[in-house]
Write an enzyme that holds these catalytic residues in place. Sequence first.
Site, PDB file in Angstrom:
ATOM      1  CE  LYS A 163      -4.201  -1.804   0.103  1.00  0.00           C
ATOM      2  NZ  LYS A 163      -5.117  -1.646  -1.043  1.00  0.00           N
ATOM      3  CG  ASP A 188      -3.804  -0.574  -4.296  1.00  0.00           C
ATOM      4  OD1 ASP A 188      -4.112   0.383  -5.035  1.00  0.00           O
ATOM      5  OD2 ASP A 188      -4.656  -1.331  -3.764  1.00  0.00           O
ATOM      6  CD  GLU A 213      -4.235  -2.571  -7.087  1.00  0.00           C
ATOM      7  OE1 GLU A 213      -3.261  -3.250  -6.671  1.00  0.00           O
ATOM      8  OE2 GLU A 213      -5.413  -2.775  -6.746  1.00  0.00           O
ATOM      9  CE  LYS A 262     -10.109  -4.752  -5.229  1.00  0.00           C
ATOM     10  NZ  LYS A 262      -9.949  -3.492  -4.480  1.00  0.00           N
TER      11      LYS A 262
HETATM   12 MG    MG Z   1      -6.524  -1.748  -5.169  1.00  0.00          MG
END
Ligand code: MG
Length: 368
Positions: A163, A188, A213, A262
């Site tokens: 992250k 991300d 991302e 997703k």
């Molecule tokens: Mg993501």
Amino acid sequence: MRITRIDVYRVTMPLVYPFRTAYGNDDCIESILARMESPEGYGWGESTPWRAPGYSPEWATGALALIRDWLAPALIGRSLETGADVQQALSGFKGNPFAKAALDTAWWDLHARSRGQPLWQALGGRGPTIRVGADFGVMETLDDLVREITGALEAGFGRVKLKFRPGWDVAMVARVRNEFPDAVFHIDCNSAYRLSDAAMFRELDQFNLAMIEQPLAHDDLLDHAELQRQLRTPICLDESITSTDRARQAIAIKACGWVNIKPGRVGGVTNALAIHDLCAEAGIPCWIGGMLESAVGQAFNVALATLSNIRYPCDIFPSARFYRQDLGQPELVLSGRGQVTALPGPGIGCEPDPERLARATLESATIR
Ligand code: MG
């Protein structure tokens, strides 16, 4: 299959430790579970928009109200033979992919169960076993992060996702790349940046990341296309891909080199399949992301991860990584080093434990 009854639950699932991303820190996850019934049997679905409209414009309380008042009544009494039929029946209601996904996923489980088939087979997957990655949020110190990454690589995970947010950014990536020169990493950004940050992203090209991302706004495609023109590192779109049309448009303007699919974010398994196929035709590889679903929701992610154009280890995690006790039974476990195997089914092969569901439920409704 004529749909005769739908039960929908808004649940809270406490995390083992707070999940820290560019969106803030969450100590529990709110999810929507749906049970769909027809004379052929039943199926469970899940979609996890979270408690606040932070990741997307949707939130769990709103999703339950929408399903109860509009979406589920539009399906009751209808004969739904395909996922496209489900999407068609819901097409009069704009947007709200997470709410629609709770029902679309329940239909797919019902469909596969009624055929006595595991879902991954009903979807045309390659085989039940998939590769999964490791994922680390913002930590107290870089030393903590390095220790966690060491453990993940020793445990056999094929890639690590980091992250990335202001204050936990280039210096973090530089340290990680220095410690692990050959490992596969990506970052991300969860929409935390703007095109005016392009120079910082160009600086990241030197670290040989697998992808970056969702660097820019959750609803943007154009600025991502401009940023991609300036970078060697491929951009992976996550938040921006909310429908099959958005995927088509992103591909057309070269806004990304990868797509994270997703099922919740795109309206369910039906649209996830369509986006997978569209990307495959365009030569854009995909992987499956997650929203910290229970084992019920993650079972759909596992089934989708068996498809042929899934070419990167997925964000699918053992239940124990985030939850002390998973709402779904059986819990999700690793079946080998960096891998997970889909349950034998039928359907997703998993459903909520009734007692745990009762304890976790904040609100529920029955539509028949
Ligand atoms: Mg993501």
